[in-house]
Design an enzyme around this catalytic site. Structure first.
Site, PDB file in Angstrom:
ATOM      1  CG  HIS A   1     -41.119-103.268 -61.947  1.00 34.13           C
ATOM      2  ND1 HIS A   1     -41.792-103.258 -63.143  1.00 34.13           N
ATOM      3  CD2 HIS A   1     -41.484-104.422 -61.337  1.00 34.13           C
ATOM      4  CE1 HIS A   1     -42.532-104.347 -63.261  1.00 34.13           C
ATOM      5  NE2 HIS A   1     -42.366-105.070 -62.168  1.00 34.13           N
TER       6      HIS A   1
ATOM      7  CG  ASP B   1     -40.422-100.687 -64.748  1.00 31.40           C
ATOM      8  OD1 ASP B   1     -39.428-101.445 -64.878  1.00 31.40           O
ATOM      9  OD2 ASP B   1     -41.593-101.100 -64.789  1.00 31.40           O
TER      10      ASP B   1
ATOM     11  CB  SER C   1     -44.614-107.150 -61.959  1.00 31.11           C
ATOM     12  OG  SER C   1     -43.657-107.499 -62.912  1.00 31.11           O
TER      13      SER C   1
END
Length: 602
Positions: A508, A426, A211
């Site tokens: 994710h 995601d 991320s």
């Protein structure tokens, strides 16, 4: 002949709130087989065994040692580990300290190497990754208690989870940094102290994260390389998942409408709303942008997505428009994993997916006093999964340019060993936005990939992937908590030291949703396996039967296919994946993994 279905439940729970976790992670605010004789993997990683002699115990590390049988609610021995606070400067008594939890590996191949794991934010705790992704014990959403993690990365390498920058998790002191350069400088100060504490001089360093760590990792690794000191900063590779590496609008709004189209069964908007967002997708120039620039090789540099010549605020906000509309259809919508539906599951970290959900009478696991005492954390600190205050000082947050501009290429060119992984479910960061960013990045003397990703990403079959093996009478129920997929699970491509890989059915947090896939990524990063298309068994379970390479076909999933046809563009097409099947035979039984058919382009 009996056929067995291989299944992996990858659903979690989520919903709507200010979404501190869901968007803060990326730096934004919210708007049946016979029992196999091969059991080395589970026997080694799940069966009770005598703990080996500690590798890093000495007079300097005693105060950091964690009792592996004394971690609250964890009813098994986690093994050797060390945790606590450590200064970011030469003054070991300085107020500014980062919190770490270090797990030595018992793998003989792990000598003289260490892997760093960082979660994103900015300001989200790396203890999230430890307890729900790739640490030695797992406590996932909606589950009863922690379980041993056979996919823990410490089974392959020495690994340390670090809460950074200052202001994150248990890290102490005042947040003073304004950009990633200053963040990296503080981290290098901490890292030098960490290396001295555990006598890790000369160790190879692998930097990993997910991320917003797509900013952290390249800036930190680049600073380590710039230090030209392999005694402390011997950077040997980097792995980043679903990373923030480019301009925000390109990684989100520019590609969100085709994403919604591809997953229309999960995002079933009515005709009028669908027509409105498609009109905006066209009028904002997003359709033409992708058709022109998501090419192999790319035609040239992309224009800036913000400022003069870029996208308007209204266009840049298209992502938030789509995101908000989804909650009337699915109130438990999880931007991290778009296949999630209600009910909302309790999470010991307080954030199941997109919701800040803390039932009355509960508190986050790491904010419990007994847990703090067990891991030498400051008792006075209120731990939260993501920081409630900014970790970058001043207005506007992080002032740094995207890592893909200079820092990420620097690390690729220096190490020739960088992997970018992306979960296809995601939405908080979308795979084709990452590909667009890569196609605008220059490394190894060229811009972008010169040919479209199409190679199969293969995850070895293993004793936690075969249904009859797992459900056999008398099986340790722990296995049911750690099942993981196998076969062709995505698409991969490597050029000039950079590997890109998509992961089917993953959201994710790839090590959480697809732990076997992430385990394979790490094996390749560490040099234990030659490529992500290799059909070699896991190095931790070397005798397990595998498929033949010639059966794999192309990669699966949609992200390697350019968007131009779906959007009316005239761009050059990449090579779409085939409907490839893989099969393996074990004692006359057959397991088949069928590749996905791309019916339209994303």
């Amino acid at each position: 002949m009996k056929w067995c279905t291989l299944a992996s439940a990858l659903l979690s729970a989520a919903g709507l709130t200010e979404a501190r976790r869901s968007l803060q992670h990326v730096g934004r605010k919210s708007p049946i087989l016979p029992r196999s004789p091969q059991h080395a993997f589970t026997d080694h990683h799940l069966a009770p065994r005598q703990s080996p002699k500690p590798k890093f115990a000495n007079s300097n590390t005693t105060s950091y040692a964690v009792n592996g049988t004394g971690i609250p609610d964890v009813d098994f021995d986690v093994g050797e580990s060390y945790s606590g606070l450590l200064s970011i400067t030469e003054d070991l008594n300085a107020a500014e300290k980062l919190f770490f939890w270090f797990f030595p590996s018992t793998n003989q191949a792990a000598e003289k190497e260490i892997t760093i794991w960082l979660n994103g934010g900015p300001g989200c705790s790396s203890l999230e990754g430890l307890i729900q992704e790739n640490g030695p014990f797992l406590w996932q959403y909606g589950t009863y208690k922690p379980v041993p993690n056979p996919w823990s990365w410490h089974h392959l390498t020495n690994i340390v989870y670090i809460e950074q920058p200052v202001g994150t998790g248990f890290a102490t002191g005042n947040a003073t940094i304004t950009d990633e350069e200053e963040l990296a400088a503080q981290f290098l100060g901490f890292w030098r102290n960490f290396v001295d504490l555990f006598a890790l001089q000369g160790y190879k360093v692998y930097v990993t994260g997910e991320s917003y760590a797509g900013m952290y990792c390249p800036y930190i690794a680049s600073a380590m390389l710039d230090a030209r000191d392999e005694t402390y900063y011997n950077v040997s590779g980097m792995l980043i998942y679903d990373p923030s590496i480019g301009e925000d609008a390109v990684q989100t709004s520019a590609v969100v409408v085709p994403f919604a189209d591809y997953f229309a069964n999960l995002m079933p908007f009515n005709n009028s709303f669908s027509a409105a967002i498609h009109e905006q997708h066209q009028s904002c120039g997003f359709a033409n942008y992708s058709a022109k620039y998501l090419q192999y090789p790319p035609p040239g540099p992309q224009p800036p997505s913000s400022g003069l010549g870029g996208f308007s605020d209204e266009c840049s906000d298209l992502f938030n428009t789509v995101f908000a509309a989804q909650f009337s259809l699915n109130p438990c919508f999880d931007i991290y994993q778009v296949a999630t539906t209600c009910p909302l599951l309790y999470d010991v970290l307080g954030f199941p997916g997109s919701i800040d959900y803390q039932p009355a009478g509960t508190q986050p696991y790491f904010n419990r006093t007994d847990v703090k005492k067990a891991i030498h954390a400051p008792l006075e600190t209120t731990w939260t999964s993501c920081a409630s205050k900014p970790v970058f000082a001043g207005k506007g947050g992080d002032r740094s340019e995207p890592s893909s501009f200079r820092k990420l290429p620097r690390v690729i060119d220096a190490t020739h060993n960088v992997i970018i992984g992306h979960g296809l479910l995601d939405m908080v960061l979308i795979a084709n936005g990452t590909l667009l960013t890569i196609q605008n990045m220059t490394w190894g003397g060229q811009r972008g990939f010169q040919s479209a990703p199409s190679d199969p990403f293969y995850v070895p079959y293993h004793s936690l992937s075969l249904a009859d093996d797992i459900y056999a009478e008398g099986t340790d129920p722990t296995k049911l908590a750690t099942m993981a997929a196998a076969g062709v699970l995505g698409t991969t491509h490597t050029e000039r030291g950079l590997t890109y890989v998509t992961v089917d059915l993953s959201g994710h947090m790839v090590p959480q949703y697809a732990p076997s896939a992430a385990f394979r990524h790490l094996e390749v990063l560490l040099g234990r396996v030659e490529s992500l298309s290799s059909v070699r068994a896991f190095t931790t379970e070397p005798g397990y039967p595998q498929v033949e390479a010639k059966t794999l076909g192309n990669g699966t999933g949609p992200s390697m296919v350019d968007m131009s046809a779906a959007q009316g563009g005239q761009g050059k097409k990449g090579n779409p994946p085939s409907n490839a099947a893989t099969a393996m035979s074990v004692g006359g039984w057959v397991v088949a993994g069928l590749g996905a058919v791309v019916l339209f382009q994303l």
